[in-house]
Design an enzyme around this catalytic site. Sequence first.
Site, PDB file in Angstrom:
ATOM      1  N   ASP A 153       0.869  -1.190   0.000  1.00 45.33           N
ATOM      2  CA  ASP A 153       0.000   0.000   0.000  1.00 45.33           C
ATOM      3  C   ASP A 153       0.900   1.232   0.000  1.00 45.33           C
ATOM      4  OD1 ASP A 153      -1.932   1.934   0.421  1.00 45.33           O
ATOM      5  OD2 ASP A 153      -2.956   0.840   2.034  1.00 45.33           O
ATOM      6  N   ASP A 183      -3.960   7.043  -3.566  1.00 43.91           N
ATOM      7  CA  ASP A 183      -3.811   6.000  -2.540  1.00 43.91           C
ATOM      8  C   ASP A 183      -4.307   4.705  -3.172  1.00 43.91           C
ATOM      9  OD1 ASP A 183      -3.954   4.391  -0.278  1.00 43.91           O
ATOM     10  OD2 ASP A 183      -5.408   5.649   0.789  1.00 43.91           O
ATOM     11  N   GLU A 219     -11.263   0.965  -0.697  1.00 39.60           N
ATOM     12  CA  GLU A 219     -10.364  -0.128  -0.311  1.00 39.60           C
ATOM     13  C   GLU A 219     -11.156  -1.158   0.470  1.00 39.60           C
ATOM     14  OE1 GLU A 219      -7.320   1.004   2.711  1.00 39.60           O
ATOM     15  OE2 GLU A 219      -8.262   2.983   2.606  1.00 39.60           O
ATOM     16  N   GLU A 234      -7.078  -1.607  -3.404  1.00 38.43           N
ATOM     17  CA  GLU A 234      -7.521  -0.220  -3.195  1.00 38.43           C
ATOM     18  C   GLU A 234      -7.278   0.626  -4.435  1.00 38.43           C
ATOM     19  OE1 GLU A 234      -5.289   1.825  -0.090  1.00 38.43           O
ATOM     20  OE2 GLU A 234      -6.892   3.319   0.122  1.00 38.43           O
TER      21      GLU A 234
HETATM   22  C1  HZT Z   1      -3.698   6.681   7.674  1.00 40.21           C
HETATM   23  C2  HZT Z   1      -2.320   6.773   7.809  1.00 40.21           C
HETATM   24  C3  HZT Z   1      -1.508   6.598   6.730  1.00 40.21           C
HETATM   25  C4  HZT Z   1      -5.748   6.322   6.275  1.00 40.21           C
HETATM   26  C5  HZT Z   1      -6.565   4.154   5.479  1.00 40.21           C
HETATM   27  C6  HZT Z   1      -5.394   3.768   4.674  1.00 40.21           C
HETATM   28  C7  HZT Z   1      -3.470   3.138   4.029  1.00 40.21           C
HETATM   29  O1  HZT Z   1      -7.160   3.316   8.169  1.00 40.21           O
HETATM   30  C8  HZT Z   1     -10.718   6.696   7.720  1.00 40.21           C
HETATM   31  C9  HZT Z   1     -10.836   5.533   7.078  1.00 40.21           C
HETATM   32  C10 HZT Z   1      -2.028   6.342   5.481  1.00 40.21           C
HETATM   33  C11 HZT Z   1      -3.410   6.255   5.351  1.00 40.21           C
HETATM   34  C12 HZT Z   1      -4.251   6.429   6.431  1.00 40.21           C
HETATM   35  F1  HZT Z   1      -0.183   6.688   6.861  1.00 40.21           F
HETATM   36  N1  HZT Z   1      -6.212   4.997   6.590  1.00 40.21           N
HETATM   37  N2  HZT Z   1      -5.368   3.808   3.339  1.00 40.21           N
HETATM   38  N3  HZT Z   1      -4.174   3.407   2.941  1.00 40.21           N
HETATM   39  N4  HZT Z   1      -4.230   3.347   5.107  1.00 40.21           N
HETATM   40  S1  HZT Z   1      -7.057   4.741   7.948  1.00 40.21           S
HETATM   41  C13 HZT Z   1      -8.652   5.343   7.712  1.00 40.21           C
HETATM   42  O2  HZT Z   1      -6.395   5.457   9.024  1.00 40.21           O
HETATM   43  S2  HZT Z   1      -9.135   6.802   8.341  1.00 40.21           S
HETATM   44  C14 HZT Z   1      -9.674   4.761   7.053  1.00 40.21           C
HETATM   45 MN    MN Z   2      -6.664   4.332   1.894  1.00 44.19          MN
HETATM   46 MN    MN Z   3      -3.790   2.791   1.016  1.00 39.08          MN
END
Ligand code: HZT
Ligand code: MN
Ligand code: MN
Length: 447
Positions: free
Chosen positions: A220, A231, A333, A428
């Site tokens: 990811d 993303d 995702e 995703e």
């Molecule tokens: C947070 C920190 C990162 C966002 C989803 C995600 C990777 O789980 C609301 C819904 C990068 C992304 C994120 F460093 N997150 N997408 N890709 N992770 S999450 C989230 O925190 S907040 C999902």
């Molecule tokens: Mn994401």
């Molecule tokens: Mn992601």
Amino acid sequence: MAAQTADALAKLKVQDPEAEKAAGVAKANGKVPAAEADDSDEDEDDKAAAGEGGADAAAKKKRKRKRKPKKAGGAIPTKQSSPPRVLLSNLFPSGEYPVGEEVEYRDENLSRTTDEEKRHLDRMNNDFLQEYRQAAEIHRQVRQYAAQNIKPGQSLTEIAEGIEDSVRALSGHPGLEEGDNIKGGIAFPTGVNLDHIAAHYSPNAGNKTILTKDNVMKVDFGVHINGRIVDSAFTMSFDPMYDNLLEAVREGTNAGIKEAGIDVRMGDIGAVIQETMESYEVEIRGETFPVKCIRNLNGHDIRQWQIHGGKSVPIVKGTDNTKMEEGEVFAIETFGSTGNGYVRDDLECSHYAKRVDAPVVPLRVTSASKLLNVINKNFGTLPFCRRYLDRLGQEKYLLGLNNLVSNGIVDAYPPLVDKKGSYTAQFEHTILLRPTVKEVISRGDDY
Ligand code: HZT
Ligand code: MN
Ligand code: MN
């Protein structure tokens, strides 16, 4: 109107639609870089062959054929290197990047595609669109190399750094000078999540984990141009035993993308994702498992410089009546699991991000205040990991970092894991809800 559309409106750089048409827009799936499509040498060859230029053109053609292809000495390269190191803007000198997968809206929104007012709005968003398409093309080129070259025996550090070095090279922002990541570059840490680890795992310094042929790895990573974040993630494995798990989740994500649109309810998207994904089962070492959606993970909206904007896209059925809106950007995702279908925080944290609404408070811990300056200059509100601080020459920053977390200035995103011994998969994509069409900006010929 959504914040993104308003922001793009403020720029109001209207492009001539005819000029745009004439320049020709390379298709993401067709994979034709403009630098090659617009090759003037070929145009001349064509004329000569058609007898248009007479004897002069024919002679010119001969000379051209004998000449060796230009090499080095400032010539602009026309194809990507392996590993990817060619600045993407050099491959697309016109500034027009490949269009993602464009999908017409459904039902009462079908007429948006031809609506003059919507088409006008769409054209005004050209800078925004080109930034997104550039970031998406960098994502495709980097992941293509990654998917073909990642092999069991490599370390997770090697894998993550390989992806990150490629993203830096293609976006032209090595990120070692102050403010170097501002025009474009890495949007968030590369997740290399093995087996029951679903998300937010990236190696910290000294991590010696080696990928094996039995692992299921979610890769990811994020690319941004001017804060426009793409993303996108995929899952790789080296044993066909896991194929049904991967297919279930790939199809779950595609079902969610299909359902998404302007005025569509979040709950309806979650329902189709769950119906699709949970129609699969997977046999692993003689035991059959239903594929479960990980119910406490979800997609999210994306804003400029902000990886999650506050809206969530569920991946199970529920009662969320929130609607998607024109101009919004979403990461769709989905995660499937052979375990509980539920994740918890575990393991050492690598991912952090400064909060968009961080309070401005005097920091009494010197190391915290100094670290905040480094974060502001290099990442702003984009997520970063400990390795990114290490490579900037930061040392002994953990106390300061933890202080910023306890002051509510920085959020920590620890790894999210399902039951030990289980396997999880993820796919995703980032989608844009343009006024006229839905654009699956990160779609490639791979997933
Ligand atoms: C947070 C920190 C990162 C966002 C989803 C995600 C990777 O789980 C609301 C819904 C990068 C992304 C994120 F460093 N997150 N997408 N890709 N992770 S999450 C989230 O925190 S907040 C999902
Ligand atoms: Mn994401
Ligand atoms: Mn992601």
